[in-house]
Design a protein around this motif. Sequence first.
Motif, short mmCIF file in Angstrom:
data_model
loop_
_atom_site.label_atom_id
_atom_site.label_comp_id
_atom_site.label_asym_id
_atom_site.label_seq_id
_atom_site.Cartn_x
_atom_site.Cartn_y
_atom_site.Cartn_z
N ALA A 24 0.84 -1.21 0.00
CA ALA A 24 0.00 0.00 0.00
C ALA A 24 0.87 1.26 0.00
CB ALA A 24 -0.93 -0.01 1.21
N ASN A 25 1.97 1.23 0.75
CA ASN A 25 2.90 2.36 0.75
C ASN A 25 3.54 2.53 -0.63
OD1 ASN A 25 2.28 2.57 3.46
ND2 ASN A 25 4.24 1.81 4.19
N MET A 26 3.85 1.41 -1.29
CA MET A 26 4.39 1.46 -2.65
C MET A 26 3.38 2.13 -3.58
SD MET A 26 6.82 0.87 -4.86
CE MET A 26 7.91 -0.44 -4.34
N MET A 124 12.79 11.40 -10.50
CA MET A 124 13.95 12.06 -9.89
C MET A 124 13.53 13.19 -8.94
SD MET A 124 16.28 10.15 -10.89
CE MET A 124 17.64 11.01 -10.15
N ARG A 125 12.47 13.93 -9.29
CA ARG A 125 12.00 15.01 -8.41
C ARG A 125 11.47 14.46 -7.08
NH1 ARG A 125 10.35 17.44 -13.28
NH2 ARG A 125 8.36 16.35 -13.23
N ASN A 126 10.99 13.24 -7.07
CA ASN A 126 10.37 12.67 -5.87
C ASN A 126 11.20 11.59 -5.19
OD1 ASN A 126 7.56 13.95 -5.74
ND2 ASN A 126 7.80 13.41 -7.89
N LEU A 127 12.37 11.33 -5.71
CA LEU A 127 13.21 10.24 -5.22
C LEU A 127 13.50 10.34 -3.72
CD1 LEU A 127 14.47 7.72 -6.44
CD2 LEU A 127 16.54 9.03 -6.86
N SER A 128 13.71 11.53 -3.23
CA SER A 128 14.04 11.68 -1.80
C SER A 128 12.84 11.40 -0.90
CB SER A 128 14.59 13.08 -1.53
OG SER A 128 13.59 14.05 -1.77
N LYS A 129 11.63 11.50 -1.42
CA LYS A 129 10.42 11.27 -0.61
C LYS A 129 10.05 9.78 -0.54
CE LYS A 129 8.56 15.65 -2.25
NZ LYS A 129 7.59 16.25 -3.15
N ILE A 130 10.47 9.01 -1.51
CA ILE A 130 10.02 7.62 -1.63
C ILE A 130 10.42 6.75 -0.45
CG2 ILE A 130 10.20 5.54 -3.05
CD1 ILE A 130 10.12 7.44 -5.50
N PRO A 131 11.67 6.79 0.05
CA PRO A 131 12.00 5.93 1.20
C PRO A 131 11.11 6.18 2.42
CG PRO A 131 14.00 6.74 0.19
CD PRO A 131 12.86 7.48 -0.47
N GLY A 132 10.78 7.42 2.70
CA GLY A 132 9.90 7.73 3.82
C GLY A 132 8.49 7.20 3.61
N ILE A 133 7.99 7.32 2.38
CA ILE A 133 6.65 6.79 2.07
C ILE A 133 6.63 5.27 2.24
CG2 ILE A 133 4.95 6.45 0.24
CD1 ILE A 133 5.84 9.23 -0.85
N LEU A 134 7.67 4.61 1.72
CA LEU A 134 7.74 3.15 1.83
C LEU A 134 7.82 2.70 3.30
CD1 LEU A 134 10.06 2.23 -1.17
CD2 LEU A 134 7.56 2.04 -1.03
N ALA A 135 8.48 3.52 4.12
CA ALA A 135 8.62 3.19 5.54
C ALA A 135 7.36 3.51 6.33
CB ALA A 135 9.81 3.94 6.13
N GLY A 136 6.42 4.21 5.69
CA GLY A 136 5.17 4.55 6.37
C GLY A 136 5.24 5.81 7.20
N ASP A 137 6.23 6.64 6.92
CA ASP A 137 6.38 7.91 7.68
C ASP A 137 5.33 8.92 7.29
OD1 ASP A 137 8.56 6.78 8.83
OD2 ASP A 137 10.03 7.86 7.61
#
Length: 137
Positions: A24-26, A124-137
């Motif tokens: 779901a985070n993905m 590329m514009r959103n790359l820095s946000k993706i790890p936090g989204i995947l982690a559920g932050d």
Amino acid sequence: MPDNSDFMASLEQATLKIVQQTAANMKTACTLVEWDAKHNCPVDQGQLRADIHSVVHFDDKKIVGTIGNSVKYAEAVHNGSDIYAKDGNGRKDHWIYKAEGGKHAGWHTTRGKKPQPYLEDAKMRNLSKIPGILAGD
């Protein structure tokens, strides 16, 4: 020997819930990139932008999110065409074609179109946000 079947069942349920939440985070991460790509996609009649979509697949080994287009000319817009094609993979000389409908209707001579990498740019514009989204932050 103690019966730990209840523990094993709860462990499997917890693992499944974690995988489902991560999937779901993905989907959330893909939707962010999809929205950005739609916002910055070149538009003539709007078919290319309207066709941008994402899908998430998961199994017991991986979770994969994919964002893309199925419109037949999407690759030529994204990667360029002819003399401008990414990696030099296009036609090397000019050509003549007839466009049907839209604001570019009629006969045209072209050497190709320069790349407009709206999907890659959105990623590329959103790359820095993706790890936090995947982690559920």
